[in-house]
Design an enzyme around this catalytic site. Structure first.
Site, PDB file in Angstrom:
ATOM      1  N   MET A 139      40.786  32.078  42.636  1.00 51.69           N
ATOM      2  CA  MET A 139      41.755  31.032  43.000  1.00 51.69           C
ATOM      3  C   MET A 139      41.901  30.947  44.507  1.00 51.69           C
ATOM      4  O   MET A 139      41.943  31.971  45.187  1.00 51.69           O
ATOM      5  CB  MET A 139      43.122  31.364  42.401  1.00 51.69           C
ATOM      6  CG  MET A 139      43.092  31.529  40.901  1.00 51.69           C
ATOM      7  SD  MET A 139      44.733  31.935  40.299  1.00 51.69           S
ATOM      8  CE  MET A 139      44.383  32.188  38.563  1.00 51.69           C
ATOM      9  N   MET A 164      38.392  28.446  40.377  1.00 54.82           N
ATOM     10  CA  MET A 164      39.486  27.480  40.544  1.00 54.82           C
ATOM     11  C   MET A 164      39.637  27.247  42.036  1.00 54.82           C
ATOM     12  O   MET A 164      40.645  27.607  42.656  1.00 54.82           O
ATOM     13  CB  MET A 164      40.760  28.049  39.907  1.00 54.82           C
ATOM     14  CG  MET A 164      40.699  28.009  38.383  1.00 54.82           C
ATOM     15  SD  MET A 164      41.918  29.067  37.613  1.00 54.82           S
ATOM     16  CE  MET A 164      41.019  30.609  37.606  1.00 54.82           C
ATOM     17  N   PHE A 218      47.834  30.785  36.779  1.00 56.92           N
ATOM     18  CA  PHE A 218      48.562  32.012  36.449  1.00 56.92           C
ATOM     19  C   PHE A 218      48.227  32.482  35.037  1.00 56.92           C
ATOM     20  O   PHE A 218      47.992  31.656  34.150  1.00 56.92           O
ATOM     21  CB  PHE A 218      50.075  31.774  36.540  1.00 56.92           C
ATOM     22  CG  PHE A 218      50.504  31.340  37.922  1.00 56.92           C
ATOM     23  CD1 PHE A 218      50.796  32.275  38.907  1.00 56.92           C
ATOM     24  CD2 PHE A 218      50.567  29.989  38.237  1.00 56.92           C
ATOM     25  CE1 PHE A 218      51.162  31.870  40.187  1.00 56.92           C
ATOM     26  CE2 PHE A 218      50.926  29.574  39.521  1.00 56.92           C
ATOM     27  CZ  PHE A 218      51.224  30.511  40.496  1.00 56.92           C
ATOM     28  N   GLY A 273      49.486  34.633  31.555  1.00 56.19           N
ATOM     29  CA  GLY A 273      50.742  34.812  30.836  1.00 56.19           C
ATOM     30  C   GLY A 273      51.498  33.541  30.505  1.00 56.19           C
ATOM     31  O   GLY A 273      52.690  33.600  30.191  1.00 56.19           O
TER      32      GLY A 273
HETATM   33  C1  DX5 Z   1      44.573  30.901  34.383  1.00 55.79           C
HETATM   34  C2  DX5 Z   1      43.290  31.680  34.213  1.00 55.79           C
HETATM   35  C3  DX5 Z   1      43.211  32.445  32.969  1.00 55.79           C
HETATM   36  C4  DX5 Z   1      44.279  33.496  32.770  1.00 55.79           C
HETATM   37  C5  DX5 Z   1      44.448  33.693  31.301  1.00 55.79           C
HETATM   38  O1  DX5 Z   1      44.452  30.057  35.460  1.00 55.79           O
HETATM   39  O2  DX5 Z   1      42.185  30.817  34.264  1.00 55.79           O
HETATM   40  O3  DX5 Z   1      41.918  33.013  32.788  1.00 55.79           O
HETATM   41  O4  DX5 Z   1      44.001  34.716  33.380  1.00 55.79           O
HETATM   42  O5  DX5 Z   1      45.498  34.566  31.085  1.00 55.79           O
HETATM   43  P1  DX5 Z   1      46.312  34.555  29.726  1.00 55.79           P
HETATM   44  O6  DX5 Z   1      45.354  34.894  28.635  1.00 55.79           O
HETATM   45  O7  DX5 Z   1      47.354  35.586  29.950  1.00 55.79           O
HETATM   46  O8  DX5 Z   1      46.887  33.162  29.554  1.00 55.79           O
HETATM   47 ZN    ZN Z   2      40.218  31.639  33.706  1.00 54.89          ZN
END
Ligand code: DX5
Ligand code: ZN
Length: 217
Positions: free
Chosen positions: A36, A67, A142, A144
């Site tokens: 990110m 990202m 993020f 969670g």
């Molecule tokens: C969010 C990420 C995900 C994240 C998934 O932007 O791309 O890969 O880590 O985490 P959970 O499974 O906790 O939603």
């Molecule tokens: Zn991801």
């Protein structure tokens, strides 16, 4: 065959090596690595140096989720760090065709991701080229967060619109996946399941085993 791709965004960053060993011992074959940039998404995670360090402690397939804006600038850097697959966002690239071509020319597999608000049909022109399409089931940025059901129809659409020239294209889903909803996304057509908090909260080995049982059908 379905694949579990644990998102290391939820790993204990003070104990990456210890917990990576637990993943590997539990039979994990993919790592999902979330990069990110604080621009495309409102959060900053890690980049090539950290991926390079993790590359030294595992032989798993590195599913790198970029990202970041204009990822075309960093393809070589992530290749050098040990990535196997680079997934870029539809929303983040000015020239998608060129970006996908450059990833493949570099010898890596290419994935294309779409945000929850993006219409899935935008990926249609690329279905003969990419190795994977990633359906985001949360707003990226993020771990969670809560699963967004808008992903379900997109997975179904992908399953029925696979290009006959590229029938092995993988369908990945990412965000809010847990033991209660994983069956729904598998039935809809996902075959690569990303899970962050559901893998790393609690006992990692138990969580992986539990996912593997469900993924084996
Ligand atoms: C969010 C990420 C995900 C994240 C998934 O932007 O791309 O890969 O880590 O985490 P959970 O499974 O906790 O939603
Ligand atoms: Zn991801």
């Amino acid at each position: 065959m379905n694949i579990l791709s644990p998102s290391l965004l939820s790993i204990d960053f003070n104990n990456i090596e210890r917990d990576a060993k637990i993943l590997d011992k539990s039979g994990v074959s993919w790592y999902h690595l979330d990069v990110m940039d604080g621009m495309f998404v409102p959060n900053i995670s890690f980049g090539p140096p950290v991926i390079k360090a993790i590359r030294k402690i595992t032989d798993c397939f590195f599913d790198v989720h970029l990202m970041i804006k204009e990822p075309i600038r960093y393809i070589e850097a992530f290749k050098d760090a040990g990535a196997d697959l680079l997934t870029i966002h539809y929303e983040a690239c000015e020239n998608l065709t060129e970006t996908i071509a450059k990833i493949k020319e570099s010898g890596l597999k290419a994935g294309l991701a779409v945000n929850p608000k993006t219409d899935i049909t935008v990926v249609k022109p690329y279905l003969s080229d990419v190795d994977m399409v990633l359906v985001m089931s949360v707003e990226p940025g993020f771990g969670g967060q809560k699963f967004m059901p808008v992903a379900i129809d997109k997975l179904k659409w992908l399953k029925y619109n696979l290009n006959p020239d590229n029938p092995d294209m993988l369908i990945e889903v990412d965000g809010g996946i847990n033991f209660d909803n994983v069956n729904i996304v598998l039935e809809a057509g996902a075959n690569v399941i990303v899970a962050g908090s559901a893998c790393f909260n609690g006992d990692i080995a138990d969580n992986v085993t539990r996912f593997d049982k469900i993924l084996a059908g």
